[in-house]
Design a protein around this motif. Structure first.
Motif: not given
Length: 544
Positions: A14, A53, A57-58, A16
């Motif tokens: 994403n 997506d 997240g990370a 990130e």
């Protein structure tokens, strides 16, 4: 599996963070990575996968890599089960790996134990779901959390019902002190609402799903409405304007799905005031006004005194009250129980008196409030007369036509004798209406005298009865002549007013005579009853 790893795959999560991982280890557990690598022709070089997506997240991708590097073993608990479930679904981690269960299987088994979770565990899991909304979290897992949470709420309410839930207006307790002490009632109510504070941190989207689940489990609508209003007040303290609008609109939508008799009417007005200040959507306003209108017989005068919208010069929002009335009356007066209709009539009469002194209120608005209530619903027009008198007194600059329109809202047939007598001396009203009122008063007196004649004619001496009747008839004829003269002198207001005052005096004399007749008749009937057993015959003395 080799003891040392080859970091030959870059994964951009994403935007990130970029992870460098062993593609053989990750692809062993992830069907998605395996498919992507199988399509690549550059087998020898370092590959890069970009996810735009990735759910969670990370931080969530790191959980997945730890699962892979730990040979398919992971400690699943309420704090991470939501993240692991959505990540496993996204990465297609349902591959069979010898000696281990895939991540999808492990999360499903953990969810089967949800019935043993504590209340705190459920709240933590729900909060994790909330961070994954919208879209990332499967509705199936969210429904399981909500269903388990609502089950605990319903169970607590069934074992410790709160008697106040039947009262929509407050937490007041209505049971007799002889049956239960006030302390036990407070404790019982607390047990029915103990969960309110714990659910405040949840966002409005989760709350909407929560309420649907509560309704499906038939939780008391009174408790639900209290919670929604408590939630709205609690969240408003730290919410931004956009969030407040979203909360209000969602709260109104959810309240519409409840039994309206369980909703606090006072609280509905509080929500309305918030909505007006926040400029919520027209659809939301219509729903809220409709709910309030349906329960208008519960309102107080203070509820209706809503300030006019900004940039409007008049004091109160009369249009809003007219919309309430329209909603309350619905398809017509016949559809509303008489007891409820009478309450609204009394309320509207008080409202008329309150708004009448507003110097900026237009005659059309004032008259609309009078006429929206059907005349058949009013037993008396005295309060309407009082309000109209106040309005004409404050708006003395109205033209004759406008005054006539205001007066046309009065039903003179439903005015009391006191109101008519006051009208006869009232300079605020056009003279022809004062004359009309006096004519009506005389007609009433004539009817009453005629009734009295019929009742006592057999008990009065014939000559006395005939004399009295002729005297009254002559007096009536004189008054009717005066009325005719008075109606033809519209341009001589002072002279006409003198005639009206004279007629009022004569009407008053007729009333006194009628009262004396009624007193004598009562005495006569009592005398007859007392002498009936002795066969005594006597004629009451009427003239004094």
């Amino acid at each position: 599996m080799d003891a040392c790893f080859q970091f030959d795959l870059q994964v951009d999560v994403n935007g990130e963070e970029v992870f460098v991982v062993d593609k053989r280890i990750i692809s062993l557990y992830s069907g998605k990575i395996n498919k992507l690598l199988s399509k690549s022709k550059d087998v020898g070089c370092c590959l890069k996968v970009i996810f735009h997506d990735f759910p969670g997240g990370a931080a969530n991708f790191e959980l997945v890599t730890r699962f892979c590097y730990n040979r398919g073993r992971v400690n699943i608990n309420p704090c991470n089960i939501s993240n692991l479930t959505v990540a496993a679904d996204f990465m297609e981690m349902n591959k069979f790996v010898a000696g281990t269960e895939n991540l999808c299987e492990q999360t499903e088994k953990s969810l089967e134990e949800i019935k043993y979770w504590t209340w705190s565990d459920l709240l933590v899991a729900l909060k994790q779901c909330e961070n994954l909304l919208p879209g990332a979290i499967s509705l199936t897992i969210l429904d399981k959390f909500l269903d388990s949470l609502v089950g605990k709420v319903v169970s607590s309410c069934e074992t410790s019902p709160c008697p106040s839930t039947s009262s929509p207006e407050s937490y007041g307790f209505r049971l007799s002190c002889e049956t239960r002490s006030s302390e036990s009632l407070k404790n019982s109510c607390f047990r029915a609402t103990w969960w309110f504070e714990d659910l405040i941190p949840l966002n409005i989207q989760v709350i909407k799903m929560l309420i649907r689940s509560m309704l499906s489990r038939n939780l008391d609508n009174g408790i639900i409405s209290k919670f929604l209003l408590y939630y709205q007040k609690s969240r408003f303290g730290s919410a931004l304007t956009g969030e407040k609008v979203e909360i209000i609109e969602a709260i109104v939508e959810m309240l519409c799905s409840l039994d309206m008799t369980c909703v606090s009417y006072k609280s509905l007005f509080e929500v309305l005031r918030f909505g007006l200040n926040l400029n919520v959507s027209q659809c939301c306003r219509d729903k809220l006004e409709g709910m309030i209108g349906l329960l208008l017989d519960r309102a107080t005068l203070d509820n209706l005194l809503v300030p006019s919208p900004a940039r409007r010069c008049y004091l109160y929002d009369v249009d809003l009250v007219l919309r309430f009335l329209k909603s309350f009356l619905g398809e017509g007066v016949g559809c509303v129980p008489l007891s409820r209709l009478k309450k609204v009539v009394r309320l509207m009469d008080l409202y008329l008196v309150e708004i009448a002194p507003d110097p900026h209120l237009k005659p059309s608005k004032f008259l609309a409030v009078i006429r929206t209530i059907p005349d058949s619903a009013r037993d008396s027009s005295d309060e309407v007369y009082h309000a109209a008198n106040l309005y004409l007194e404050v708006h003395s600059g109205l033209c004759e036509e406008q005054k006539m329109k205001i007066c046309s809202g009065l039903n003179y047939e439903k005015l009391s004798s006191e109101a008519i007598n006051h009208l006869a001396r009232n300079a605020n009203f056009p003279s022809q209406f004062a004359a009309q009122a006096l004519i009506l008063q005389q007609q009433r007196l004539e009817s009453l005298l005629q009734h009295t004649d019929e009742a006592v004619s057999t008990d009065l001496p014939s000559t006395l009865s005939e004399t009295a009747h002729k005297g009254r008839k002559g007096e009536s004829s004189q008054q009717i002549v005066l009325y005719a003269k008075k109606l033809s002198l519209s341009d001589e207001s002072k002279k006409l007013r003198a005639h009206l005052q004279n007629m009022q005096w004569r009407a008053s004399e007729l009333e006194k005579f009628c009262r004396r007749m009624q007193i004598q008749m009562t005495k006569m009937m009592r005398s007859r009853l007392s002498s009936h057993g002795r066969n005594a015959k006597s004629v009451p003395k009427i003239c004094s």
